[in-house]
Design an enzyme around this catalytic site. Structure first.
Site, PDB file in Angstrom:
ATOM      1  N   ARG A 200     -31.710 -31.221 -86.830  1.00  0.00           N
ATOM      2  CA  ARG A 200     -32.989 -31.381 -87.548  1.00  0.00           C
ATOM      3  C   ARG A 200     -33.592 -30.029 -87.921  1.00  0.00           C
ATOM      4  NH1 ARG A 200     -36.176 -34.819 -83.419  1.00  0.00           N
ATOM      5  NH2 ARG A 200     -37.881 -34.826 -84.911  1.00  0.00           N
TER       6      ARG A 200
ATOM      7  N   ARG B 162     -41.378 -35.121 -75.703  1.00  0.00           N
ATOM      8  CA  ARG B 162     -42.142 -36.185 -76.381  1.00  0.00           C
ATOM      9  C   ARG B 162     -41.742 -37.570 -75.862  1.00  0.00           C
ATOM     10  NH1 ARG B 162     -42.341 -36.328 -82.684  1.00  0.00           N
ATOM     11  NH2 ARG B 162     -40.097 -36.074 -82.457  1.00  0.00           N
TER      12      ARG B 162
ATOM     13  N   ARG C  63     -39.778 -33.864 -98.303  1.00  0.00           N
ATOM     14  CA  ARG C  63     -38.993 -33.030 -97.402  1.00  0.00           C
ATOM     15  C   ARG C  63     -37.911 -32.259 -98.142  1.00  0.00           C
ATOM     16  NH1 ARG C  63     -39.591 -36.006 -92.308  1.00  0.00           N
ATOM     17  NH2 ARG C  63     -38.732 -34.731 -90.669  1.00  0.00           N
TER      18      ARG C  63
ATOM     19  N   LYS D 248     -47.101 -32.438 -86.567  1.00  0.00           N
ATOM     20  CA  LYS D 248     -47.641 -33.048 -87.803  1.00  0.00           C
ATOM     21  C   LYS D 248     -48.227 -34.435 -87.515  1.00  0.00           C
ATOM     22  CE  LYS D 248     -43.679 -32.919 -89.943  1.00  0.00           C
ATOM     23  NZ  LYS D 248     -42.877 -32.333 -88.853  1.00  0.00           N
TER      24      LYS D 248
ATOM     25  N   ARG E 251     -37.295 -40.722 -78.242  1.00  0.00           N
ATOM     26  CA  ARG E 251     -36.606 -40.970 -79.516  1.00  0.00           C
ATOM     27  C   ARG E 251     -35.170 -40.457 -79.450  1.00  0.00           C
ATOM     28  NH1 ARG E 251     -40.671 -38.897 -84.199  1.00  0.00           N
ATOM     29  NH2 ARG E 251     -38.724 -38.011 -84.947  1.00  0.00           N
TER      30      ARG E 251
HETATM   31  P1  AP5 Z   1     -45.566 -34.668 -83.028  1.00  0.00           P
HETATM   32  O1  AP5 Z   1     -46.982 -34.733 -83.466  1.00  0.00           O
HETATM   33  O2  AP5 Z   1     -44.853 -35.950 -82.748  1.00  0.00           O
HETATM   34  O3  AP5 Z   1     -44.721 -33.717 -84.004  1.00  0.00           O
HETATM   35  P2  AP5 Z   1     -44.152 -33.977 -85.481  1.00  0.00           P
HETATM   36  O4  AP5 Z   1     -44.283 -32.686 -86.216  1.00  0.00           O
HETATM   37  O5  AP5 Z   1     -44.800 -35.176 -86.081  1.00  0.00           O
HETATM   38  O6  AP5 Z   1     -42.660 -34.222 -85.099  1.00  0.00           O
HETATM   39  P3  AP5 Z   1     -41.615 -35.286 -85.676  1.00  0.00           P
HETATM   40  O7  AP5 Z   1     -40.396 -35.078 -84.832  1.00  0.00           O
HETATM   41  O8  AP5 Z   1     -42.183 -36.668 -85.696  1.00  0.00           O
HETATM   42  O9  AP5 Z   1     -41.402 -34.766 -87.051  1.00  0.00           O
HETATM   43  P4  AP5 Z   1     -40.154 -34.989 -87.857  1.00  0.00           P
HETATM   44  O10 AP5 Z   1     -40.658 -34.413 -89.116  1.00  0.00           O
HETATM   45  O11 AP5 Z   1     -38.896 -34.445 -87.361  1.00  0.00           O
HETATM   46  O12 AP5 Z   1     -39.908 -36.545 -87.685  1.00  0.00           O
HETATM   47  P5  AP5 Z   1     -40.130 -37.744 -88.671  1.00  0.00           P
HETATM   48  O13 AP5 Z   1     -40.547 -38.888 -87.860  1.00  0.00           O
HETATM   49  O14 AP5 Z   1     -40.948 -37.338 -89.843  1.00  0.00           O
HETATM   50  O15 AP5 Z   1     -45.528 -33.734 -81.707  1.00  0.00           O
HETATM   51  C1  AP5 Z   1     -44.322 -33.498 -81.015  1.00  0.00           C
HETATM   52  C2  AP5 Z   1     -44.626 -33.457 -79.493  1.00  0.00           C
HETATM   53  O16 AP5 Z   1     -45.472 -32.355 -79.213  1.00  0.00           O
HETATM   54  C3  AP5 Z   1     -45.371 -34.688 -78.966  1.00  0.00           C
HETATM   55  O17 AP5 Z   1     -44.894 -35.010 -77.690  1.00  0.00           O
HETATM   56  C4  AP5 Z   1     -46.840 -34.246 -78.907  1.00  0.00           C
HETATM   57  O18 AP5 Z   1     -47.569 -34.931 -77.904  1.00  0.00           O
HETATM   58  C5  AP5 Z   1     -46.689 -32.769 -78.589  1.00  0.00           C
HETATM   59  N1  AP5 Z   1     -47.756 -31.971 -79.196  1.00  0.00           N
HETATM   60  C6  AP5 Z   1     -48.299 -32.117 -80.430  1.00  0.00           C
HETATM   61  N2  AP5 Z   1     -49.243 -31.198 -80.647  1.00  0.00           N
HETATM   62  C7  AP5 Z   1     -49.287 -30.423 -79.521  1.00  0.00           C
HETATM   63  C8  AP5 Z   1     -50.051 -29.298 -79.115  1.00  0.00           C
HETATM   64  N3  AP5 Z   1     -50.977 -28.769 -79.929  1.00  0.00           N
HETATM   65  N4  AP5 Z   1     -49.820 -28.745 -77.909  1.00  0.00           N
HETATM   66  C9  AP5 Z   1     -48.885 -29.270 -77.094  1.00  0.00           C
HETATM   67  N5  AP5 Z   1     -48.138 -30.353 -77.378  1.00  0.00           N
HETATM   68  C10 AP5 Z   1     -48.347 -30.921 -78.590  1.00  0.00           C
HETATM   69  O19 AP5 Z   1     -38.642 -37.947 -89.243  1.00  0.00           O
HETATM   70  C11 AP5 Z   1     -37.587 -38.367 -88.404  1.00  0.00           C
HETATM   71  C12 AP5 Z   1     -36.312 -38.481 -89.233  1.00  0.00           C
HETATM   72  O20 AP5 Z   1     -36.477 -39.460 -90.292  1.00  0.00           O
HETATM   73  C13 AP5 Z   1     -35.849 -37.211 -89.961  1.00  0.00           C
HETATM   74  O21 AP5 Z   1     -35.113 -36.364 -89.115  1.00  0.00           O
HETATM   75  C14 AP5 Z   1     -35.004 -37.826 -91.089  1.00  0.00           C
HETATM   76  O22 AP5 Z   1     -33.743 -38.243 -90.613  1.00  0.00           O
HETATM   77  C15 AP5 Z   1     -35.782 -39.062 -91.478  1.00  0.00           C
HETATM   78  N6  AP5 Z   1     -36.764 -38.798 -92.542  1.00  0.00           N
HETATM   79  C16 AP5 Z   1     -38.117 -38.983 -92.458  1.00  0.00           C
HETATM   80  N7  AP5 Z   1     -38.712 -38.645 -93.595  1.00  0.00           N
HETATM   81  C17 AP5 Z   1     -37.718 -38.238 -94.445  1.00  0.00           C
HETATM   82  C18 AP5 Z   1     -37.724 -37.745 -95.772  1.00  0.00           C
HETATM   83  N8  AP5 Z   1     -38.875 -37.593 -96.466  1.00  0.00           N
HETATM   84  N9  AP5 Z   1     -36.538 -37.400 -96.322  1.00  0.00           N
HETATM   85  C19 AP5 Z   1     -35.379 -37.526 -95.643  1.00  0.00           C
HETATM   86  N10 AP5 Z   1     -35.316 -37.997 -94.377  1.00  0.00           N
HETATM   87  C20 AP5 Z   1     -36.476 -38.342 -93.777  1.00  0.00           C
END
Ligand code: AP5
Length: 257
Positions: free
Chosen positions: A209, A165, A126, A47, A198
């Site tokens: 997660r 990552r 979420r 994402k 991370r």
């Molecule tokens: P990346 O683009 O970083 O993936 P992502 O889907 O953004 O993954 P996140 O882990 O950031 O999502 P998340 O939803 O768990 O975390 P968030 O920060 O929102 O890609 C991942 C890897 O793959 C990278 O290394 C990239 O280079 C590689 N990649 C990407 N595309 C590729 C491709 N096409 N081919 C190959 N490789 C590729 O949330 C973190 C935490 O915050 C949550 O767990 C929770 O505790 C809290 N939180 C955040 N928002 C909320 C909310 N709204 N409510 C409650 N808790 C929340």
């Protein structure tokens, strides 16, 4: 907090009164030309990577709640409220942060959602409660979401993406040890900052997660399908291929005010 923070996404990352250097284009001043997107999908599906590419392509702002929480975690102890300290603990374990804390954080930054340049929400909403809160805010402001993009990927590929990552501690650029390696090991190509893994990309947190996603976030797929907003996109292939697939779907979307 530093009240003179100014820069790309500063208002989102640091909250008011920080200000952003990025301004909407003349075309976007007309709200009809702005994109207001939500990106859904399991952790690690890509994402954040797509949000960056879409932000560049569509001129909308990339708003990630995970980035706001990580930015808050960098502040000194006395700059963190008890609710924020508790939120960071949930996050480290891979659990969802309570809805009340997340909504408080988003509401405080609602100017970023109402901004005429449009937005790409990544990681919010979420839960169904968060989706209802967002719907209420948009209705009050007489704005609509353009679409909700749901990225789909098998679990084994998700785990591979998350465990490889690496993130820049300075500019937050995202790399992958094999899929998108930096030119110099451990160093950000963009700003020469240090790359780190991370805490919630450790094996134990990844499992938590993925469970939280299945329990709390997957039901949003039906929620947005019922509202006629859902676009599903296969997240396999290179980031550019996935972007092209997303753009193909978005081009068929009617523009809403
Ligand atoms: P990346 O683009 O970083 O993936 P992502 O889907 O953004 O993954 P996140 O882990 O950031 O999502 P998340 O939803 O768990 O975390 P968030 O920060 O929102 O890609 C991942 C890897 O793959 C990278 O290394 C990239 O280079 C590689 N990649 C990407 N595309 C590729 C491709 N096409 N081919 C190959 N490789 C590729 O949330 C973190 C935490 O915050 C949550 O767990 C929770 O505790 C809290 N939180 C955040 N928002 C909320 C909310 N709204 N409510 C409650 N808790 C929340």
């Amino acid at each position: 907090m530093n009240t003179s923070i100014n820069g790309d996404r500063a208002a989102w990352l640091h909250g008011p009164p920080a200000d952003c250097s990025a301004k909407p284009s003349a075309v976007q001043e007309d709200r009809k030309h702005s994109w207001r997107l939500v990106l859904l999908g399991a952790p690690g599906v890509g994402k954040g990577t797509q949000a960056e590419l879409l932000a560049e392509r569509l001129g909308a702002c990339h708003l990630s709640t995970g980035d706001v929480l990580r930015a808050a975690g960098k502040r000194s102890d006395c700059d963190q409220s008890p609710a924020m300290k508790a939120a960071l603990e949930y996050m480290r374990r891979g659990e969802l942060v309570p809805d009340s804390t997340v909504w408080e954080m988003v509401r405080e930054r609602s100017g970023c959602l109402l901004h005429c340049g449009g937005f790409i929400l990544d990681g919010f909403p979420r839960t169904l409660a968060q989706a209802e809160s967002l719907k209420g805010l948009m209705a009050t402001e007489k704005l609509s979401l353009s679409a909700v993009v749901n990225y789909e990927l098998p679990v084994d590929e998700i785990v591979r993406r998350l465990s490889g990552r690496r993130t820049c501690e300075n500019c937050k650029s995202v790399f992958h040890v094999t899929e998108k390696p930096p030119k110099i090991d451990g160093v950000c190509d963009r700003c020469a900052g240090r790359l780190f893994q991370r805490e919630d990309d450790r094996h134990e947190s990844i499992t938590v997660r993925l469970d939280a996603y299945e329990r709390s976030t997957a039901p949003l797929i039906q929620f947005y399908k019922d509202l006629g907003l859902l676009l599903s996109v296969v997240a396999q292939g290179s980031p550019d291929e996935i972007l092209a697939r997303t753009m193909d779907k978005l081009e068929a979307v009617p523009k809403r005010t």
